[in-house]
Scaffold this motif. Structure first.
Motif, PDB file in Angstrom:
ATOM      1  N   ASP A 155     -11.197  -5.585   3.611  1.00  0.00           N
ATOM      2  CA  ASP A 155      -9.893  -5.132   4.073  1.00  0.00           C
ATOM      3  C   ASP A 155      -9.652  -3.675   3.676  1.00  0.00           C
ATOM      4  OD1 ASP A 155      -9.407  -7.653   5.088  1.00  0.00           O
ATOM      5  OD2 ASP A 155      -8.321  -8.329   3.296  1.00  0.00           O
ATOM      6  N   ILE A 156     -10.045  -3.333   2.467  1.00  0.00           N
ATOM      7  CA  ILE A 156      -9.870  -1.960   1.991  1.00  0.00           C
ATOM      8  C   ILE A 156     -10.699  -0.998   2.839  1.00  0.00           C
ATOM      9  CG2 ILE A 156     -10.256  -0.408   0.038  1.00  0.00           C
ATOM     10  CD1 ILE A 156      -9.667  -2.840  -1.765  1.00  0.00           C
ATOM     11  N   VAL A 157     -11.921  -1.394   3.154  1.00  0.00           N
ATOM     12  CA  VAL A 157     -12.791  -0.553   3.987  1.00  0.00           C
ATOM     13  C   VAL A 157     -12.187  -0.392   5.376  1.00  0.00           C
ATOM     14  CG1 VAL A 157     -15.062  -0.439   5.096  1.00  0.00           C
ATOM     15  CG2 VAL A 157     -14.884  -1.079   2.691  1.00  0.00           C
ATOM     16  N   ALA A 158     -11.606  -1.456   5.922  1.00  0.00           N
ATOM     17  CA  ALA A 158     -10.994  -1.378   7.250  1.00  0.00           C
ATOM     18  C   ALA A 158      -9.805  -0.420   7.246  1.00  0.00           C
ATOM     19  CB  ALA A 158     -10.560  -2.761   7.707  1.00  0.00           C
ATOM     20  N   VAL A 159      -8.952  -0.529   6.232  1.00  0.00           N
ATOM     21  CA  VAL A 159      -7.799   0.370   6.129  1.00  0.00           C
ATOM     22  C   VAL A 159      -8.278   1.807   5.965  1.00  0.00           C
ATOM     23  CG1 VAL A 159      -5.829   1.020   4.673  1.00  0.00           C
ATOM     24  CG2 VAL A 159      -6.213  -1.378   5.251  1.00  0.00           C
ATOM     25  N   GLY A 160      -9.286   2.002   5.123  1.00  0.00           N
ATOM     26  CA  GLY A 160      -9.846   3.345   4.940  1.00  0.00           C
ATOM     27  C   GLY A 160     -10.397   3.906   6.236  1.00  0.00           C
ATOM     28  N   GLY A 161     -11.069   3.065   7.020  1.00  0.00           N
ATOM     29  CA  GLY A 161     -11.616   3.506   8.302  1.00  0.00           C
ATOM     30  C   GLY A 161     -10.522   3.939   9.263  1.00  0.00           C
ATOM     31  N   GLY A 209       2.675  10.534  11.289  1.00  0.00           N
ATOM     32  CA  GLY A 209       3.371  10.492   9.995  1.00  0.00           C
ATOM     33  C   GLY A 209       3.947   9.105   9.722  1.00  0.00           C
ATOM     34  N   ASP A 210       4.502   8.487  10.760  1.00  0.00           N
ATOM     35  CA  ASP A 210       5.045   7.129  10.601  1.00  0.00           C
ATOM     36  C   ASP A 210       3.938   6.131  10.249  1.00  0.00           C
ATOM     37  OD1 ASP A 210       7.535   8.132  11.185  1.00  0.00           O
ATOM     38  OD2 ASP A 210       7.512   7.462  13.288  1.00  0.00           O
ATOM     39  N   VAL A 211       2.799   6.276  10.895  1.00  0.00           N
ATOM     40  CA  VAL A 211       1.670   5.392  10.606  1.00  0.00           C
ATOM     41  C   VAL A 211       1.205   5.562   9.158  1.00  0.00           C
ATOM     42  CG1 VAL A 211      -0.767   4.921  11.151  1.00  0.00           C
ATOM     43  CG2 VAL A 211       0.882   5.205  12.994  1.00  0.00           C
ATOM     44  N   LEU A 212       1.114   6.808   8.716  1.00  0.00           N
ATOM     45  CA  LEU A 212       0.687   7.064   7.337  1.00  0.00           C
ATOM     46  C   LEU A 212       1.691   6.501   6.327  1.00  0.00           C
ATOM     47  CD1 LEU A 212      -0.767  10.672   7.624  1.00  0.00           C
ATOM     48  CD2 LEU A 212      -2.019   8.536   7.288  1.00  0.00           C
ATOM     49  N   LYS A 213       2.986   6.608   6.626  1.00  0.00           N
ATOM     50  CA  LYS A 213       3.994   6.038   5.745  1.00  0.00           C
ATOM     51  C   LYS A 213       3.858   4.513   5.686  1.00  0.00           C
ATOM     52  CE  LYS A 213       7.442   9.650   6.280  1.00  0.00           C
ATOM     53  NZ  LYS A 213       8.720  10.017   6.890  1.00  0.00           N
ATOM     54  N   ALA A 214       3.556   3.910   6.818  1.00  0.00           N
ATOM     55  CA  ALA A 214       3.416   2.445   6.865  1.00  0.00           C
ATOM     56  C   ALA A 214       2.191   1.972   6.086  1.00  0.00           C
ATOM     57  CB  ALA A 214       3.336   1.978   8.313  1.00  0.00           C
ATOM     58  N   THR A 215       1.146   2.797   6.040  1.00  0.00           N
ATOM     59  CA  THR A 215      -0.075   2.378   5.331  1.00  0.00           C
ATOM     60  C   THR A 215      -0.041   2.723   3.847  1.00  0.00           C
ATOM     61  OG1 THR A 215      -1.188   4.435   5.935  1.00  0.00           O
ATOM     62  CG2 THR A 215      -1.545   2.526   7.372  1.00  0.00           C
ATOM     63  N   GLU A 216       0.972   3.459   3.401  1.00  0.00           N
ATOM     64  CA  GLU A 216       1.053   3.863   1.995  1.00  0.00           C
ATOM     65  C   GLU A 216       1.040   2.661   1.037  1.00  0.00           C
ATOM     66  OE1 GLU A 216       1.056   6.227  -1.304  1.00  0.00           O
ATOM     67  OE2 GLU A 216       0.699   6.823   0.757  1.00  0.00           O
ATOM     68  N   PRO A 217       1.804   1.575   1.297  1.00  0.00           N
ATOM     69  CA  PRO A 217       1.729   0.424   0.380  1.00  0.00           C
ATOM     70  C   PRO A 217       0.322  -0.163   0.275  1.00  0.00           C
ATOM     71  CG  PRO A 217       3.628   0.212   1.829  1.00  0.00           C
ATOM     72  CD  PRO A 217       2.829   1.381   2.318  1.00  0.00           C
ATOM     73  N   LEU A 218      -0.403  -0.179   1.379  1.00  0.00           N
ATOM     74  CA  LEU A 218      -1.776  -0.696   1.344  1.00  0.00           C
ATOM     75  C   LEU A 218      -2.678   0.204   0.503  1.00  0.00           C
ATOM     76  CD1 LEU A 218      -2.230  -1.806   5.057  1.00  0.00           C
ATOM     77  CD2 LEU A 218      -1.833  -3.261   3.063  1.00  0.00           C
ATOM     78  N   ILE A 219      -2.461   1.483   0.596  1.00  0.00           N
ATOM     79  CA  ILE A 219      -3.249   2.430  -0.197  1.00  0.00           C
ATOM     80  C   ILE A 219      -2.966   2.222  -1.677  1.00  0.00           C
ATOM     81  CG2 ILE A 219      -3.579   4.868  -0.737  1.00  0.00           C
ATOM     82  CD1 ILE A 219      -2.977   5.429   2.263  1.00  0.00           C
ATOM     83  N   GLN A 220      -1.700   2.006  -2.039  1.00  0.00           N
ATOM     84  CA  GLN A 220      -1.346   1.788  -3.444  1.00  0.00           C
ATOM     85  C   GLN A 220      -1.980   0.505  -3.977  1.00  0.00           C
ATOM     86  OE1 GLN A 220       0.031   4.075  -5.290  1.00  0.00           O
ATOM     87  NE2 GLN A 220       0.122   5.354  -3.463  1.00  0.00           N
ATOM     88  N   VAL A 221      -1.992  -0.541  -3.162  1.00  0.00           N
ATOM     89  CA  VAL A 221      -2.636  -1.794  -3.576  1.00  0.00           C
ATOM     90  C   VAL A 221      -4.129  -1.574  -3.749  1.00  0.00           C
ATOM     91  CG1 VAL A 221      -3.240  -4.129  -2.804  1.00  0.00           C
ATOM     92  CG2 VAL A 221      -0.893  -3.313  -2.594  1.00  0.00           C
ATOM     93  N   VAL A 273      -7.445   8.274  11.874  1.00  0.00           N
ATOM     94  CA  VAL A 273      -6.160   8.934  12.153  1.00  0.00           C
ATOM     95  C   VAL A 273      -6.199  10.389  11.707  1.00  0.00           C
ATOM     96  CG1 VAL A 273      -3.715   8.984  11.495  1.00  0.00           C
ATOM     97  CG2 VAL A 273      -4.795   6.818  12.106  1.00  0.00           C
ATOM     98  N   ILE A 274      -6.683  10.614  10.496  1.00  0.00           N
ATOM     99  CA  ILE A 274      -6.739  11.986   9.981  1.00  0.00           C
ATOM    100  C   ILE A 274      -7.705  12.834  10.813  1.00  0.00           C
ATOM    101  CG2 ILE A 274      -7.423  13.404   7.996  1.00  0.00           C
ATOM    102  CD1 ILE A 274      -6.326  11.094   6.234  1.00  0.00           C
ATOM    103  N   GLY A 275      -8.839  12.240  11.181  1.00  0.00           N
ATOM    104  CA  GLY A 275      -9.791  12.957  12.035  1.00  0.00           C
ATOM    105  C   GLY A 275      -9.176  13.296  13.382  1.00  0.00           C
ATOM    106  N   GLY A 276      -8.384  12.366  13.885  1.00  0.00           N
ATOM    107  CA  GLY A 276      -7.711  12.620  15.164  1.00  0.00           C
ATOM    108  C   GLY A 276      -6.721  13.761  15.061  1.00  0.00           C
ATOM    109  N   ILE A 277      -6.041  13.836  13.942  1.00  0.00           N
ATOM    110  CA  ILE A 277      -5.054  14.906  13.753  1.00  0.00           C
ATOM    111  C   ILE A 277      -5.740  16.269  13.786  1.00  0.00           C
ATOM    112  CG2 ILE A 277      -3.485  15.967  12.069  1.00  0.00           C
ATOM    113  CD1 ILE A 277      -2.750  13.108  11.186  1.00  0.00           C
ATOM    114  N   TYR A 278      -6.802  16.402  12.993  1.00  0.00           N
ATOM    115  CA  TYR A 278      -7.456  17.710  12.891  1.00  0.00           C
ATOM    116  C   TYR A 278      -8.327  18.059  14.096  1.00  0.00           C
ATOM    117  CZ  TYR A 278      -5.811  18.119   8.137  1.00  0.00           C
ATOM    118  OH  TYR A 278      -5.016  18.216   7.041  1.00  0.00           O
ATOM    119  N   GLY A 279      -8.792  17.057  14.805  1.00  0.00           N
ATOM    120  CA  GLY A 279      -9.641  17.347  15.965  1.00  0.00           C
ATOM    121  C   GLY A 279      -8.889  17.349  17.271  1.00  0.00           C
TER     122      GLY A 279
END
Length: 184
Positions: free
Chosen positions: A6-12, A43-55, A17-23
């Motif tokens: 699950d962590i690998v999936a969230v990281g992917g 930005g909304d997507v990143l805010k939504a994934t913040e709790p998962l990153i903290q876990v 998303v970040i690659g899409g932003i810069y490219g």
């Protein structure tokens, strides 16, 4: 519980998303597309994934084998405690029966997660069970303690026998009084 997959999936997803932003953003600006709206959504997507990153940050990065060994040790301790309870209840009499019961607990737990134990794991299981038994802190009863227990039991027995004799005399007295009253 969140596992490593699950962590690998969230990281992917985050990398995508970040690659899409810069490219993608510079490309879209060239084509005169409103990138502010895209960035707000990102930005909304990143805010939504913040709790998962903290876990994900709280999960230790152990190798699966090390985690399995720790898990086996926990199950061995649980098996020993369960076997001890069964012994107190009278279901298990010998140390061999208790050891076998503890082993069965660990093997059943491994079967639940579809793992067939290797010879090394079986050795670890046996060693963890022995360690857990040693941690119970049972000490053999000394001769002095045995003698004290026997003396206490003998005292209790003598008291009960004296009470029994007294009760028999009381019953005999009541019976003789009742027999005399019935004869009149």
């Amino acid at each position: 519980m969140i596992n490593v997959n699950d962590i690998v999936a969230v990281g992917g997803v985050l990398v995508g998303v970040i690659g899409g932003i810069y490219g993608l953003v510079p490309y879209l600006k060239k084509k005169n597309i409103n990138t502010e709206k895209v960035l707000d959504t990102t930005g909304d997507v990143l805010k939504a994934t913040e709790p998962l990153i903290q876990v994900a940050k709280t999960i230790p990065s152990l190798k699966p084998a090390a985690t399995l060994v720790d898990w086996i040790e926990q199950k061995a301790v649980a098996g020993v405690k369960a076997a001890e309870q069964l012994a107190h209840a009278g279901s298990l009499q010998t140390n061999e029966e208790k050891f076998k019961s503890a082993q069965e607990t660990v093997y059943a737990a491994l079967k639940e997660i579809n793992i067939t134990p290797t010879e090394n794991q079986k050795k670890l299981i046996d060693d963890f069970i022995q360690e857990a038994v040693n941690d119970l802190g049972h000490a053999p009863v000394s001769e002095a303690e045995k003698n004290a227990q026997i003396a206490k039991i003998n005292q209790d027995l003598a008291a009960v026998q004296a009470e029994n004799t007294q009760l028999k005399q009381t019953i005999a007295s009541i019976q003789s009084t009742a027999g005399s009253a019935a004869a009149q």
